[in-house]
Scaffold this active site. Structure first.
Site, PDB file in Angstrom:
ATOM      1  N   GLU A 194      -2.208  -7.465   6.686  1.00  0.00           N
ATOM      2  CA  GLU A 194      -0.875  -7.602   7.254  1.00  0.00           C
ATOM      3  C   GLU A 194      -0.864  -8.614   8.390  1.00  0.00           C
ATOM      4  OE1 GLU A 194       2.212  -7.765   7.087  1.00  0.00           O
ATOM      5  OE2 GLU A 194       2.829  -5.653   6.925  1.00  0.00           O
ATOM      6  N   HIS A 223       0.817  -1.211   0.000  1.00  0.00           N
ATOM      7  CA  HIS A 223       0.000   0.000   0.000  1.00  0.00           C
ATOM      8  C   HIS A 223       0.856   1.269   0.000  1.00  0.00           C
ATOM      9  CE1 HIS A 223       1.190   0.466   4.196  1.00  0.00           C
ATOM     10  NE2 HIS A 223       0.978  -0.840   4.308  1.00  0.00           N
TER      11      HIS A 223
END
Length: 203
Positions: free
Chosen positions: A84, A12
């Site tokens: 994550e 990201h």
């Protein structure tokens, strides 16, 4: 013969906690202003994409939305399995704070309670990747995920653990019977690109 799916997985854009140097894990920090600009700049480098999917965490989801809108392939899909790794008790701490509370742990990679290990992380991530191939066979898929996810996939394929910058990632191909995940080249969607941060005009 099954169709070959091309997968580009990237980290990201910069989040507010990235800017502060804080471990994020499952914490849901948003993109910073720079992170939003990075996502917009990255969209110009991607090329043809059929599908955009993202982790459910805001920093990845927003990056995917910006790119999907720019490419006209939205809406971006969301898959929580791409999130994550859980950083456990290290969530929200800087490396300095971790070293103060757990001296030597980072250097020796001794992790705290609640920290998600590669074996646990890969179960969900590999399932998500294989499902992308099943849903979109033969297509070109962009997945916006996280640095820890990319590094775990690298280690799964015997690749030395290296840092992935924001909007950096790796290409994969999926195909065969049974389906194999093959590793391709590393990419940086921001390489050679100027990222311009604009601020709203004050009235």
């Amino acid at each position: 013969m099954t169709a070959v799916t091309r997968l580009l997985m990237v980290r990201h854009g910069q989040s507010t906690w990235n800017a502060d140097g804080r471990w994020q894990g499952h914490a849901d920090a948003p993109l910073s202003v720079l992170g939003e600009a990075q996502a917009a700049a990255a969209a110009e480098a991607i090329g043809d994409i059929d599908v955009v999917v993202a982790s459910d965490l805001a920093r990845a989801r927003r990056t995917a939305e910006i790119i999907a809108d720019a490419l006209g392939v939205g809406p971006a899909l969301v898959d929580a399995r791409l999130r994550e790794r859980d950083a456990g008790a290290w969530t929200g701490l800087t490396r300095h704070e971790i070293e103060q509370r757990w001296p030597g742990h980072l250097a020796e990679w001794r992790t705290p309670d609640g920290f998600e290990l590669d074996q646990q992380l890969l179960v969900r991530v590999v399932d998500a990747v294989l499902d992308l191939h099943a849903q979109f066979p033969g297509q070109h898929v962009l997945a916006v995920a996280h640095g820890g996810v990319l590094r775990a996939l690298d280690r799964r394929h015997g690749i030395h653990d290296e840092h992935f910058p924001n909007l950096g990632g790796r290409r994969f191909t999926l195909g065969g019977e049974p389906v194999e995940i093959s590793v391709g080249e590393r990419v940086s969607l921001l390489q050679g690109r100027d990222v311009v941060v604009t601020t709203p005009t004050q009235i």
